[in-house]
Write a protein that holds these residues in place. Structure first.
Motif, PDB file in Angstrom:
ATOM      1  N   GLY A   1       0.720  -0.772   0.059  1.00  0.00           N
ATOM      2  CA  GLY A   1       0.331   0.036  -0.033  1.00  0.00           C
ATOM      3  C   GLY A   1       0.794   1.406  -0.063  1.00  0.00           C
ATOM      4  N   LEU A   2       1.847   0.963   0.431  1.00  0.00           N
ATOM      5  CA  LEU A   2       2.896   2.437   0.305  1.00  0.00           C
ATOM      6  C   LEU A   2       3.175   2.406  -1.092  1.00  0.00           C
ATOM      7  N   ILE A   3       3.054   1.929  -2.300  1.00  0.00           N
ATOM      8  CA  ILE A   3       3.092   2.258  -3.663  1.00  0.00           C
ATOM      9  C   ILE A   3       2.514   3.437  -3.833  1.00  0.00           C
ATOM     10  N   ILE A   4       0.663   2.875  -3.610  1.00  0.00           N
ATOM     11  CA  ILE A   4      -0.096   3.156  -4.001  1.00  0.00           C
ATOM     12  C   ILE A   4      -0.576   5.164  -3.132  1.00  0.00           C
ATOM     13  N   ILE A   5       0.541   4.983  -1.482  1.00  0.00           N
ATOM     14  CA  ILE A   5       0.477   6.262  -1.365  1.00  0.00           C
ATOM     15  C   ILE A   5       1.113   6.964  -1.572  1.00  0.00           C
ATOM     16  N   PHE A   6       2.217   6.656  -1.849  1.00  0.00           N
ATOM     17  CA  PHE A   6       3.039   7.734  -2.796  1.00  0.00           C
ATOM     18  C   PHE A   6       3.269   7.926  -4.118  1.00  0.00           C
ATOM     19  N   ALA A   7       2.509   6.600  -4.882  1.00  0.00           N
ATOM     20  CA  ALA A   7       1.534   7.364  -6.440  1.00  0.00           C
ATOM     21  C   ALA A   7       0.824   8.412  -6.512  1.00  0.00           C
TER      22      ALA A   7
ATOM     23  N   VAL B   1       2.192  12.163  -4.774  1.00  0.00           N
ATOM     24  CA  VAL B   1       3.717  12.731  -5.252  1.00  0.00           C
ATOM     25  C   VAL B   1       2.747  13.943  -6.358  1.00  0.00           C
ATOM     26  N   PRO B   2       1.849  12.606  -7.329  1.00  0.00           N
ATOM     27  CA  PRO B   2       0.675  14.117  -8.750  1.00  0.00           C
ATOM     28  C   PRO B   2       0.039  14.934  -7.916  1.00  0.00           C
ATOM     29  N   VAL B   3      -0.698  14.491  -6.542  1.00  0.00           N
ATOM     30  CA  VAL B   3      -1.375  15.644  -6.023  1.00  0.00           C
ATOM     31  C   VAL B   3      -0.697  16.725  -5.669  1.00  0.00           C
ATOM     32  N   ILE B   4      -0.053  16.263  -4.583  1.00  0.00           N
ATOM     33  CA  ILE B   4       0.652  17.984  -4.438  1.00  0.00           C
ATOM     34  C   ILE B   4       1.896  18.403  -5.182  1.00  0.00           C
ATOM     35  N   LEU B   5       2.059  18.290  -6.774  1.00  0.00           N
ATOM     36  CA  LEU B   5       2.009  18.979  -7.359  1.00  0.00           C
ATOM     37  C   LEU B   5       1.474  19.500  -8.459  1.00  0.00           C
ATOM     38  N   PHE B   6       0.489  18.849  -8.396  1.00  0.00           N
ATOM     39  CA  PHE B   6      -0.352  19.752  -9.419  1.00  0.00           C
ATOM     40  C   PHE B   6      -2.153  20.009  -8.987  1.00  0.00           C
ATOM     41  N   ALA B   7      -2.809  19.436  -7.540  1.00  0.00           N
ATOM     42  CA  ALA B   7      -4.246  19.932  -7.224  1.00  0.00           C
ATOM     43  C   ALA B   7      -3.457  21.123  -6.358  1.00  0.00           C
ATOM     44  N   LYS B   8      -4.703  22.276  -5.868  1.00  0.00           N
ATOM     45  CA  LYS B   8      -4.560  23.031  -4.895  1.00  0.00           C
ATOM     46  C   LYS B   8      -4.923  23.097  -3.951  1.00  0.00           C
ATOM     47  N   LEU B   9      -3.514  22.757  -3.520  1.00  0.00           N
ATOM     48  CA  LEU B   9      -3.402  22.524  -1.652  1.00  0.00           C
ATOM     49  C   LEU B   9      -4.263  23.258  -0.876  1.00  0.00           C
ATOM     50  N   HIS B  10      -4.767  24.509  -1.104  1.00  0.00           N
ATOM     51  CA  HIS B  10      -5.471  25.231   0.027  1.00  0.00           C
ATOM     52  C   HIS B  10      -7.458  24.895  -0.700  1.00  0.00           C
ATOM     53  N   ASN B  11      -7.546  23.819  -1.398  1.00  0.00           N
ATOM     54  CA  ASN B  11      -8.952  23.214  -1.684  1.00  0.00           C
ATOM     55  C   ASN B  11      -9.024  22.341  -0.193  1.00  0.00           C
TER      56      ASN B  11
END
Length: 409
Positions: free
Chosen positions: A78-84, A87-97
Motif C-alpha cells: 500500500g506504500l506504493i499506492i500512497i506514494f504514487a 506526489v502527483p496531488v502535491i504537484l498538480f492540485a490546489k493544496l488550499h482546497n
C-alpha cells in the motif's frame, strides 16, 4: 505546487501557455500519467526494499489452492499506492482546497493505521495485528475530523437551485436577477428519486424551531459510520491477487465522474443535480489515485509480486468513503461499492449463523464454505484469476448503474 508556479507565470509574467494549468482536465491527465509512472517504475524499487527488509506475508493455513506459494510475498505494498497518489496531488492540485486537504489527511491517517497493523503482524509476529478496538478508534477519529470539517468549514457549501439559472440561455434583455445562493447544508442525494435531495437535519424537525443548528448530531455520526464500514469492507475484500485494487479502481473512476460534474456549474445545471463549489478539484486527486491503483495492479495481478496489506486496503476504503461523502453520494455506496458490501455481509452472516446454530443445535453450521465470499468460490474450485475477473465485471456493471443515476430518476 506546480499549479501555483504556473498560476504565477500566467497571471504575473503572462507566459504563453501557462494558463493551461487552470484546467482541471489537464491537471488530472498529468496526475494520472505521473501516478502510473511512479507506481510502475518506483513500485519495483519499493518491492525490492520490502524484500530486503524481509517484510513477507505470513499465510495462515486455510486449505486454499495455491496458498502456500504466497508465503513470503512482500506485503505493505500500500506504500506504493500512497506514494504514487500523493506526489502527483502535491504537484498538480490546489493544496488550499479544503477537499484536497481532507483527502490528503485521510490518506496519511488511514495509511498510518494500516502500516501499524502490518508492522505488528510482521515484526512483532502477532498474526492479529493491531487490536480491533484501536483500529475502530482510529477510524472514528478520522470520521470526527472529516464530519466536523465538512459541517463547520466555511468553504464547504452547496447549491441545489441549479435549475433556476439557465446557463445555456442567451440573454435577450438586461434583467437583474439575484445571485444564486451557495449555502451550508447537510443535504445529500437519494439515488433513483426525482426530487432526490435529502437533508439530514430533517431528522431533527420534530424537536421544533431551530433544529437545523443541531444537524451535526446526525451528520457527524453518519460520516463516522460510513468511513468505518467502507474501510473495513475494503480490508475484507483484499484477499486474493488483484481483487481489492481492481474493484476499487472501478469504483473510484465512477466517483471521479460524479466529482467532475458536481463541481462544474454547466454540467450540474444540465443534469439538474446538486452543484458543489470547488469539489471538482477532487478530480485531480481521483486521477492520481486511479493511476496508482492501476500501476499497483502491474505487480499485484496474479501471481502477485506484492500484497497491499492493511496499509493499502484501509487507505483505499477511507478515501472512497470520504470522496462519496464529500460529493454527497454516500447513499450510492451500497450500489457503487457492492463488492465491498457483499464481502462484508458474507462475513457477518457466516459468523452470526455459526453462533446461532451452535447455541441452538450444539454444533456450528455455515452458510458459505468459507468467508469472505471470494474464499467460498476458491473452496468450490474456481481459480482466483477467474474469481477476480468476474468480480471486476460485476464492479463495472455496478459502476455503470451508479453513473446512470445522474439521469435515471
Amino acid at each position: 505546487m506546480l499549479y501555483y508556479l504556473f498560476e504565477y507565470l500566467d497571471k504575473i509574467l503572462d507566459v504563453p501557455g501557462a494558463g493551461v494549468f487552470q484546467y482541471i482536465t489537464f491537471r488530472s491527465a498529468l496526475a494520472l500519467m505521473l501516478s502510473l509512472l511512479l507506481s510502475t517504475i518506483y513500485g519495483k524499487r519499493i518491492i525490492s526494499f520490502l524484500q530486503r527488509q524481509q517484510v513477507g506475508e505470513t499465510v495462515r493455513e486455510l486449505g486454499l489452492a495455491g496458498q502456500n506459494e504466497k508465503a513470503g510475498t512482500p506485503t505493505m505494498g500500500g506504500l506504493i499506492i500512497i506514494f504514487a497518489t500523493l506526489v502527483p496531488v502535491i504537484l498538480f492540485a490546489k493544496l488550499h482546497n479544503i477537499y484536497i486537504v481532507l483527502l490528503i489527511v485521510t490518506t496519511l491517517w488511514m495509511g498510518t493505521i494500516g502500516f501499524i497493523d502490518d508492522y505488528i503482524k510482521i515484526f512483532k509476529k502477532d498474526k492479529e495485528g493491531l487490536k480491533g478496538i484501536f483500529k475502530v478508534v482510529g477510524q472514528v477519529g478520522l470520521g470526527l475530523i472529516v464530519g466536523s470539517v465538512l459541517y463547520f468549514h466555511a468553504g464547504v457549501t452547496v447549491r441545489t437551485d441549479t435549475s433556476t439559472s439557465d446557463v445555456f440561455k442567451v440573454p435577450t434583455e438586461t434583467v437583474i436577477t439575484p445571485a444564486p445562493i451557495e449555502e451550508k447544508s447537510t443535504a445529500t442525494t437519494i439515488p433513483f428519486f426525482k426530487n432526490n435531495e435529502f437533508d439530514y437535519a430533517e431528522l431533527l424537525a420534530w424537536t421544533g424551531e431551530g433544529y437545523e443548528k443541531w444537524a451535526w448530531l446526525i451528520f457527524i455520526p453518519v460520516v463516522i459510520f460510513i468511513i468505518t464500514a467502507v474501510s473495513n469492507g475494503a480490508n475484507l475484500t483484499d484477499g486474493i491477487d488483484g481483487l481489492a485494487a481492481g474493484t476499487s479502481a472501478i469504483s473510484v473512476l465512477a466517483l471521479g465522474i460524479f466529482t467532475f460534474v458536481s463541481g462544474n456549474i454547466i454540467f450540474s445545471n444540465y443534469l439538474n443535480i446538486m452543484y458543489i463549489p470547488n469539489s471538482g478539484e477532487m478530480t485531480v486527486f481521483i486521477a492520481a489515485f486511479v493511476g496508482s491503483l492501476i500501476g499497483f495492479l502491474w505487480y499485484n495481478s496474479y501471481p502477485a509480486s506484492v500484497f497491499m496489506g492493511d496499509t493499502g486496503s484501509l487507505t483505499i476504503g477511507g478515501i472512497i468513503a470520504v470522496l462519496a461523502i464529500a460529493v454527497r453520494k454516500e447513499m450510492l455506496i451500497p450500489l457503487l461499492c457492492g463488492i465491498f458490501l457483499v464481502e462484508n455481509l458474507s462475513v457477518v452472516l457466516q459468523v452470526s449463523y455459526f453462533k446461532y446454530t451452535k447455541k441452538r443445535f450444539g454444533e456450528g453450521r455455515r452458510i458459505f464454505l468459507m468467508s469472505p465470499l471470494h474464499h467460498h468460490y476458491q473452496k468450490k474450485g474456481y481459480h482466483e484469476s477467474k474469481i477476480v475477473t468476474r468480480f471486476w465485471i460485476v464492479a463495472i456493471m455496478l459502476a455503470i448503474l451508479s453513473i446512470v443515476t445522474l439521469k435515471l430518476r
